[in-house]
Design an enzyme around this catalytic site. Sequence first.
Site, PDB file in Angstrom:
ATOM      1  N   ASP A 123       1.047  -8.901  72.125  1.00  0.00           N
ATOM      2  CA  ASP A 123       1.481  -7.880  71.950  1.00  0.00           C
ATOM      3  C   ASP A 123       3.078  -7.992  71.495  1.00  0.00           C
ATOM      4  O   ASP A 123       3.849  -8.650  72.280  1.00  0.00           O
ATOM      5  CB  ASP A 123       1.671  -7.187  73.199  1.00  0.00           C
ATOM      6  CG  ASP A 123       2.345  -5.645  73.483  1.00  0.00           C
ATOM      7  OD1 ASP A 123       2.495  -5.359  72.371  1.00  0.00           O
ATOM      8  OD2 ASP A 123       2.552  -5.346  74.620  1.00  0.00           O
TER       9      ASP A 123
ATOM     10  N   SER B  82       2.693  -0.063  79.321  1.00  0.00           N
ATOM     11  CA  SER B  82       3.670   0.391  78.455  1.00  0.00           C
ATOM     12  C   SER B  82       4.855   1.003  79.219  1.00  0.00           C
ATOM     13  O   SER B  82       5.578   0.408  80.231  1.00  0.00           O
ATOM     14  CB  SER B  82       2.986   1.036  77.568  1.00  0.00           C
ATOM     15  OG  SER B  82       3.649   1.169  76.289  1.00  0.00           O
TER      16      SER B  82
ATOM     17  N   HIS C  66      -1.443  -5.189  73.939  1.00  0.00           N
ATOM     18  CA  HIS C  66      -0.965  -4.264  74.781  1.00  0.00           C
ATOM     19  C   HIS C  66      -1.947  -3.756  76.023  1.00  0.00           C
ATOM     20  O   HIS C  66      -2.677  -3.206  75.453  1.00  0.00           O
ATOM     21  CB  HIS C  66      -0.508  -3.237  73.844  1.00  0.00           C
ATOM     22  CG  HIS C  66       0.626  -2.510  74.440  1.00  0.00           C
ATOM     23  ND1 HIS C  66       1.857  -2.725  74.718  1.00  0.00           N
ATOM     24  CD2 HIS C  66       0.892  -0.974  74.708  1.00  0.00           C
ATOM     25  CE1 HIS C  66       2.688  -2.075  75.009  1.00  0.00           C
ATOM     26  NE2 HIS C  66       2.021  -0.688  74.901  1.00  0.00           N
TER      27      HIS C  66
END
Length: 507
Positions: free
Chosen positions: A450, A188, A475
């Site tokens: 995602d 991320s 994710h």
Amino acid sequence: MGNHMLRVILSSPYRFNMALHIGTMSKVIAILLIFAVCEGHRLRGFGSFTTRWQDTRNETVVEDKWFIQKLDHFNGADSRTWKQRYFVQEQFYRDGGPVFLMIGGEGPANPAWMENGTWLLYAKQMGALCLMLEHRFYGQSHPTVDLSTENLAFLSSRQALADLAHFRTAMGTARGLTKSLWVAFGGSYPGSLAAWFRLKYPHLVHASVATSAPVHATVNFPEYLEVVWRSLASEDPECPLLVKKASDTLMERLKDPKTHDAITKDFNLCSALRLLTEMDTAYFLETLAGSFMDVVQYNQDNRQFEGVVGTNITIKVLCSVMADPSLGDPYSRYASVARLMMDTFSIKCLDATYSSYQRDMRNTSWDGPAAGGGRQWVYQTCTEFGFYQSTDSPNQPFGGFPLTYHVEQCAQFYNVSAETLAQAVAQTNECYGGYNIRTSRIVFPNGAIDPWHALGVTQDISPELPAILIQGTAHCANMYPARCQDLPQLAQARDHIGVLLQHWLKQ
């Protein structure tokens, strides 16, 4: 978790993994895999962690350690320092083995990652020393006395990268690893940091794994909700259509104040619905849409070990509720989803008032309700990234929270104008290259479900900058512990990353 903080903001481009084999080498090689605890930029709620975290399954305790950092790495005349939190796991370390470092992101660093996660399988195989460094201004890493806008000027990805560089250099010296090879790893936002660490400090980091990393900054990010539409449709083509019908119905009813009492009851609001401004309406609509956004972003990710609640709520569950005629019309099913989420998170009622959110976000105390990461992360979006998940595209199921709603928050909370925001985002891409990052030895894994993959590298840039787009996953999926129900392509992705690192470490 505060009711009004439940929605997801953005990137948590927060919160991660890989099998490596170094082979015979004439010199001691340490590999620093910088892991980010995949926070994911969607949830407004940020968990809090104690200074000592115990895994009751094996009764091991991970203790806090502290590292002295400069407040401003780019001003030699500023000698102020602060203590940055980090963790060490030496269980698997063997002399001459690698070192893994997990990069923290936009929330407290979770020591659970020192006892769980795919990366530890590789640590065991390789005899790795494992480290995790918490991001400045998040968790217990407090560089300043409060979160005033003046002090948040020291919160940026550039300062965070300099923290990593100094930590890597000092730890290398302290532990006799000055000649080591280091590999950055993150998921991320920390995945972006992992890539940028390799880009900006190539003499310190040999390679990077940038999982679910949004490397392209943009003020407006309507593509997020476009991916939500496609991800819902992958489960049931009717699902996003039903969500859109429900959202359209709700927006129409909001125009008539006579319906507000019924809406208050339907969505179990904590107080009577009052929409005095466009910000009030947008916040309410975004709060409800956030349930779908969050579930899609983390669909079926193996996050239970982090203490995450609600992992059993998947796209399949949401679409089954939306397709159930016994619950009433699509609007009523939409309300059922909201109540399902409240039950899951043990929330008695939904505080969807913008005034409450605004009050919390303006609180600059480290004890404030948004100090877990909300005030800090929104500041970073206003001064570096944008990433605003607006409803400005017609190819998505929601409405009512346009770009102007997000940009206005920058002005209200930090006195950052729309023009300043646009300039800051342009500077970020100028600094790091956006989609056109040019360096070597970085792999970019992304999940096709995602929504953040839209801002990531999903096609090979070069043989030295490969991408792995994992169909059917969300994710940071490749960073979580493996399990028997994982899709074959997810297991293959983990193996592929390991092969790449194995190859790069021989170079």
